[in-house]
Design a protein around this motif. Sequence first.
Motif, PDB file in Angstrom:
ATOM      1  N   UNK A   1       2.517  -2.271   3.852  1.00  0.00           N
ATOM      2  CA  UNK A   1       2.336  -0.864   3.570  1.00  0.00           C
ATOM      3  C   UNK A   1       3.411  -0.327   2.621  1.00  0.00           C
ATOM      4  N   UNK A   2       2.981   0.460   1.668  1.00  0.00           N
ATOM      5  CA  UNK A   2       3.887   1.163   0.760  1.00  0.00           C
ATOM      6  C   UNK A   2       3.082   2.253   0.084  1.00  0.00           C
ATOM      7  N   UNK A   3       3.750   3.212  -0.533  1.00  0.00           N
ATOM      8  CA  UNK A   3       3.024   4.304  -1.192  1.00  0.00           C
ATOM      9  C   UNK A   3       2.883   4.005  -2.673  1.00  0.00           C
ATOM     10  N   UNK A   4       1.645   4.050  -3.155  1.00  0.00           N
ATOM     11  CA  UNK A   4       1.454   3.875  -4.590  1.00  0.00           C
ATOM     12  C   UNK A   4       1.531   5.221  -5.302  1.00  0.00           C
ATOM     13  N   UNK A   5       1.170   6.290  -4.585  1.00  0.00           N
ATOM     14  CA  UNK A   5       1.281   7.626  -5.174  1.00  0.00           C
ATOM     15  C   UNK A   5       2.155   8.489  -4.291  1.00  0.00           C
ATOM     16  N   UNK A   6       1.718   9.731  -4.073  1.00  0.00           N
ATOM     17  CA  UNK A   6       2.453  10.655  -3.207  1.00  0.00           C
ATOM     18  C   UNK A   6       2.544  10.102  -1.781  1.00  0.00           C
ATOM     19  N   UNK A   7       3.709  10.142  -1.155  1.00  0.00           N
ATOM     20  CA  UNK A   7       3.785   9.745   0.244  1.00  0.00           C
ATOM     21  C   UNK A   7       2.912  10.641   1.123  1.00  0.00           C
ATOM     22  N   UNK A   8       2.316  10.064   2.140  1.00  0.00           N
ATOM     23  CA  UNK A   8       1.514  10.819   3.100  1.00  0.00           C
ATOM     24  C   UNK A   8       1.826  10.269   4.493  1.00  0.00           C
ATOM     25  N   UNK A   9       1.267  10.924   5.507  1.00  0.00           N
ATOM     26  CA  UNK A   9       1.550  10.503   6.873  1.00  0.00           C
ATOM     27  C   UNK A   9       0.411   9.616   7.383  1.00  0.00           C
ATOM     28  N   UNK A  10       0.596   8.311   7.485  1.00  0.00           N
ATOM     29  CA  UNK A  10      -0.491   7.450   7.961  1.00  0.00           C
ATOM     30  C   UNK A  10      -0.867   7.790   9.402  1.00  0.00           C
ATOM     31  N   UNK A  11      -2.142   7.884   9.632  1.00  0.00           N
ATOM     32  CA  UNK A  11      -2.633   8.318  10.929  1.00  0.00           C
ATOM     33  C   UNK A  11      -2.302   7.286  12.015  1.00  0.00           C
ATOM     34  N   UNK A  12      -2.233   6.018  11.654  1.00  0.00           N
ATOM     35  CA  UNK A  12      -1.889   4.973  12.633  1.00  0.00           C
ATOM     36  C   UNK A  12      -0.464   5.174  13.146  1.00  0.00           C
ATOM     37  N   UNK A  13       0.373   5.796  12.331  1.00  0.00           N
ATOM     38  CA  UNK A  13       1.750   6.083  12.731  1.00  0.00           C
ATOM     39  C   UNK A  13       1.785   7.326  13.620  1.00  0.00           C
ATOM     40  N   UNK A  14       1.254   8.460  13.112  1.00  0.00           N
ATOM     41  CA  UNK A  14       1.432   9.742  13.804  1.00  0.00           C
ATOM     42  C   UNK A  14       0.580   9.846  15.071  1.00  0.00           C
ATOM     43  N   UNK A  15      -0.609   9.283  15.034  1.00  0.00           N
ATOM     44  CA  UNK A  15      -1.517   9.449  16.170  1.00  0.00           C
ATOM     45  C   UNK A  15      -1.467   8.215  17.069  1.00  0.00           C
ATOM     46  N   UNK A  16      -0.938   7.105  16.550  1.00  0.00           N
ATOM     47  CA  UNK A  16      -0.897   5.871  17.326  1.00  0.00           C
ATOM     48  C   UNK A  16       0.526   5.440  17.644  1.00  0.00           C
ATOM     49  N   UNK A  17       1.086   4.582  16.774  1.00  0.00           N
ATOM     50  CA  UNK A  17       2.288   3.833  17.150  1.00  0.00           C
ATOM     51  C   UNK A  17       3.500   4.703  17.466  1.00  0.00           C
TER      52      UNK A  17
END
Length: 452
Positions: free
Chosen positions: A232-248
């Motif tokens: 995982x890495x950001x190719x454009x603007x950073x965003x909040x991955x849902x697997x992070x915020x809602x999961x892990x």
Amino acid sequence: MFPELDPYRVPERLVDDLARRMEDNGAGPHHASLPAGYTYFGQFVDHDLSFDPVSSLRLPNDPGQVEDFRTPRLDLDMLYGSGPRDMPYLYAPDAPPGGELLLIGDSRTQFGEGFAAEDLPRNAAGRALIGDPRNDENAIIAQLHLAFLKLHNRVVRELWDSGHAGQWSDRRSEVFREAQRIVRWHYQWVVVWDFLHRLLPDGLVEGLVTPALATGRPPRPAGRARRRRRPFGFDGEPFMPVEFAVGAYRFGHTLVRPSYQINARATNVQLFSAGGDRLDAGHLDGFRPLPGRLAIDWGRFVQLPGGPPPQPARRLDTKLSQPLSRLPAGVAPPGEAGRSLAWLNLTRGSSMGLPSGQAVAEALGTTPLDDDTLRLARAPAPLWFYVLSEAETIGRGERLGPVGGAIVGEVILAMLAADPASFLHADPPWTPFLGPRPGRCGLADLVAYAAG
Ligand code: HEM
């Protein structure tokens, strides 16, 4: 993070059963080495990274449409807001321009005897004047926020007094900006080298940091996974991955204890109240001026040099402590008071279309946990539950496993690598210097330094 994986809409019955199974009705097993302060530091980091006031629990949501309304960066915007010009009410009125100090409250003067002399700044109704209302949700995170306000102010004063002479970047006239950079970089360092280092699988932080420095993204995994997946890495603007915020990253909910020792006299303070007056020091309810009897002794939350061992966090497993099985109004989302936090996490994960834990494990090239370990009658595991099962078994209750570790570690490191203002991006060889151990810094050093 895994857009190619199918969403797993968890059957309602499984959500209900699992939420009940996850209730811990005892005192809760303790973590072997993690002091309780890291639980709330983890929550503080979550609030810095994520703020989602719009997603619905009741309807399927498209994660692509749910934005983080603030910057998904470790930039302490909940302290600084968008700066002294735009949000002057977060700043002390009497500091010279360019050397702004953050506003600190005095609840004893404002609300009367019995309240703490040092508190978050508050309006007449007792509501905290801070950049994220969630940092007043309980008396521990509120006092952690207060410690960071004090940390900034101490650094400003030392810069005025010509301290840290060798640490200035080129903006010699801008004391406020220098102090902000110094505070942010120390905080980011503590996130990586203290918090993540304690909680991720052994060696993972080291494995992520070096390549993130060189390339701006975490490393390609070796072997089988290398052929399958680009990390995982950001190719454009950073965003909040849902697997992070809602999961892990919700792993932290299992670290929460049912009660805490706050200081020498308040030794069994419950997480929530059943109502009560504003000065009641028997619970940690937030959104009120801080009772003086709940003034925190940080030595009970982090290991201070020469001090006694602090109380530990709860262990990482598939249970949540008892108070979290009925969230009070104000902590639960609107309309959901009385729900358990486990139920909310599982329902949110399903409505946001998270993939199952097994699917993510396979996508990462690791062997999924077996059905005997998960005990779900062969049903796929909701991602959050899977991450906790891994921590309980592979991580022995002390560290995240391969799926939780990869999601949490890769996302945080990718965010730092993508942020042009982070130490990791702007000045990779930088090392911390506040506190007694130049070149090293932990949460204990920061709170002790803030206290002066
Ligand atoms: C007393 C402690 C805590 C309470 C009462 C609490 C409560 C909550 C609640 C009610 C939600 C919203 C659930 C939903 O509707 O989806 C939430 C979300 C979340 N929590 Fe916690 N939490 C606590 C500690 C923590 C800790 C220690 C961590 C991580 C280390 C954490 C990470 C998260 C994350 C990532 C979210 C989703 C993003 C967000 O809304 O902030 N929480 N928490």
